[in-house]
Design a protein around this motif. Structure first.
Motif, PDB file in Angstrom:
ATOM      1  N   UNK A  39      -9.181  10.682   6.188  1.00 36.81           N
ATOM      2  CA  UNK A  39      -9.373   9.242   6.360  1.00 36.81           C
ATOM      3  C   UNK A  39      -9.030   8.516   4.839  1.00 36.81           C
ATOM      4  N   UNK A  40      -9.470   9.315   3.967  1.00 36.58           N
ATOM      5  CA  UNK A  40      -9.145   8.599   2.430  1.00 36.58           C
ATOM      6  C   UNK A  40      -7.911   8.953   2.233  1.00 36.58           C
ATOM      7  N   UNK A  41      -7.231  10.048   2.425  1.00 38.21           N
ATOM      8  CA  UNK A  41      -5.758  10.064   2.073  1.00 38.21           C
ATOM      9  C   UNK A  41      -4.891   9.182   3.034  1.00 38.21           C
ATOM     10  N   UNK A  42      -5.252   8.864   4.263  1.00 37.50           N
ATOM     11  CA  UNK A  42      -4.389   7.952   4.789  1.00 37.50           C
ATOM     12  C   UNK A  42      -4.709   6.397   4.247  1.00 37.50           C
ATOM     13  N   UNK A  43      -5.928   6.497   4.013  1.00 34.34           N
ATOM     14  CA  UNK A  43      -6.104   4.861   3.164  1.00 34.34           C
ATOM     15  C   UNK A  43      -5.453   4.906   2.010  1.00 34.34           C
ATOM     16  N   UNK A  44      -5.409   5.873   1.141  1.00 35.63           N
ATOM     17  CA  UNK A  44      -4.306   5.923   0.126  1.00 35.63           C
ATOM     18  C   UNK A  44      -3.101   5.449   0.212  1.00 35.63           C
ATOM     19  N   UNK A  45      -2.628   6.184   1.294  1.00 36.10           N
ATOM     20  CA  UNK A  45      -1.227   5.986   1.796  1.00 36.10           C
ATOM     21  C   UNK A  45      -0.850   4.764   2.304  1.00 36.10           C
ATOM     22  N   UNK A  46      -1.731   3.923   2.919  1.00 37.17           N
ATOM     23  CA  UNK A  46      -1.722   2.717   3.415  1.00 37.17           C
ATOM     24  C   UNK A  46      -1.704   1.647   2.405  1.00 37.17           C
ATOM     25  N   UNK A  47      -2.540   1.605   1.427  1.00 35.02           N
ATOM     26  CA  UNK A  47      -2.608   0.872   0.251  1.00 35.02           C
ATOM     27  C   UNK A  47      -1.193   0.968  -0.670  1.00 35.02           C
ATOM     28  N   UNK A  48      -0.849   2.401  -0.691  1.00 34.24           N
ATOM     29  CA  UNK A  48       0.526   2.636  -1.390  1.00 34.24           C
ATOM     30  C   UNK A  48       1.590   1.689  -0.796  1.00 34.24           C
ATOM     31  N   UNK A  49       1.579   1.992   0.541  1.00 31.45           N
ATOM     32  CA  UNK A  49       2.724   1.096   1.412  1.00 31.45           C
ATOM     33  C   UNK A  49       2.675   0.005   1.117  1.00 31.45           C
ATOM     34  N   UNK A  50       1.572  -0.664   1.207  1.00 27.47           N
ATOM     35  CA  UNK A  50       1.021  -2.267   1.110  1.00 27.47           C
ATOM     36  C   UNK A  50       1.584  -2.916  -0.097  1.00 27.47           C
ATOM     37  N   UNK A  51       1.402  -1.952  -1.201  1.00 31.07           N
ATOM     38  CA  UNK A  51       1.989  -2.975  -2.555  1.00 31.07           C
ATOM     39  C   UNK A  51       3.440  -2.759  -2.611  1.00 31.07           C
ATOM     40  N   UNK A  52       4.191  -2.193  -1.892  1.00 32.70           N
ATOM     41  CA  UNK A  52       5.532  -2.265  -1.889  1.00 32.70           C
ATOM     42  C   UNK A  52       6.170  -3.402  -1.280  1.00 32.70           C
TER      43      UNK A  52
END
Length: 304
Positions: A272-285
């Protein structure tokens, strides 16, 4: 399973600037936008990843309240409270600099007037998720309603708390109650330092874990990822994803929504934390506060 969000939906007045003005100065914004923000970002992120959501916070009459409700309806989020008369929904002036960093100034509105009677309409079922925000706990009316309410909800309801930058200012006795009932406590590195007085993210994660009564702590580290602290284990660094950030506004909200949706789907906390990190990274683009990915976008991002 459903997420019941008891934070605050506000309206973001977003201005993009080269640099913040000095005291008494002025700058010209290169772009402006008026969008729903605050708790809306978390809920939108969760819904996009398949988690049903109900908004249990207060919302006002007036143009900002109308804008908030329209956005909630369009996102497929259930509104659990009637309109609060006589007061509009509040707003946040958000200044976004060239490197993506953001600065906030908040004006309170109807979302700061939650009452015990309002919370009687919010009845989490077994195993459901409840989201609390430090912003909401800073408002005296909300805090007076929410803190006792936590003691009345079923024990198997999972409570997720994001204290935000003002969480350390919540009165200590109330903060202790919230910490003790939190299943998951999620904050960024600076917030962890403010809450613990420590200058090491690992030590702050350990200290917060000792103060929470339930499952674990997440300390978000921006592009480095996050620290995941669970019982009987050392805090684990879950790596982030390298992207070119254009707007950091809403990154923590995207992280929260993705983490909760992943837990609700039965995934392990590390996953869940890995997917959350990916979602946050996607969002800032992307520019804007509510830029979390859909399930399809997140899965594609994780496989590239």
């Amino acid at each position: 399973m459903k997420l019941l969000h008891l934070g605050n939906v506000v309206i973001d007045l977003v201005l993009t600037v080269d640099d913040l003005p000095g005291r008494g100065g002025d700058v010209i914004a290169s772009s402006t936008a008026t969008t729903p923000g605050g708790g809306f970002n978390v809920m939108a992120a969760a819904v996009r990843l398949g988690l049903p959501v109900g908004y249990g916070g207060a919302h006002g009459t007036g143009p900002f309240g109308d804008l908030a409700r329209t956005a909630l309806a369009e996102a497929g989020i259930d509104v659990l409270q009637p309109i609060s008369p006589g007061l509009d929904t509040g707003f946040v002036v958000t200044l976004v600099e060239d490197d993506g960093e953001r600065t906030f100034i908040t004006s309170r509105g109807a979302e700061s007037t939650l009452t015990t009677a309002d919370l009687d309409r919010v009845k989490p079922g077994p195993g459901e998720l409840v989201y609390l925000s430090g912003y909401g706990l800073m408002h005296p009316s909300n805090r007076a309603a929410l803190v006792p309410w936590l003691g009345r909800i079923p024990d198997d309801v999972q409570v997720y708390v994001d204290p935000g930058p003002l969480g350390h200012q919540v009165p200590p006795d109330d903060l202790a109650v919230v910490l003790a009932r939190a299943d998951w406590w999620s904050c960024n590195e600076r917030e962890a330092f403010d809450l613990t007085g420590l200058a090491s993210a690992h030590e702050a994660a350990r200290a917060l874990l000792e103060r929470t009564g339930r499952q674990g702590v997440v300390v978000r580290l921006g592009p480095r990822g996050c620290l995941l602290a669970v019982r009987d284990a050392e805090p684990e660094l879950v790596p982030g994803f390298k992207v070119e950030a254009v707007d950091l506004n809403g990154a923590g909200d995207a992280h929260a929504g993705a983490f909760l949706a992943s837990l609700a789907a039965g995934l392990a906390p590390t996953t869940a934390a890995t997917r959350a990190n990916a979602a946050a990274a996607f969002a800032v683009t992307r520019r804007g506060p509510a830029t979390a990915p859909t399930s399809t976008e997140l899965n594609a991002f994780l496989t590239t």
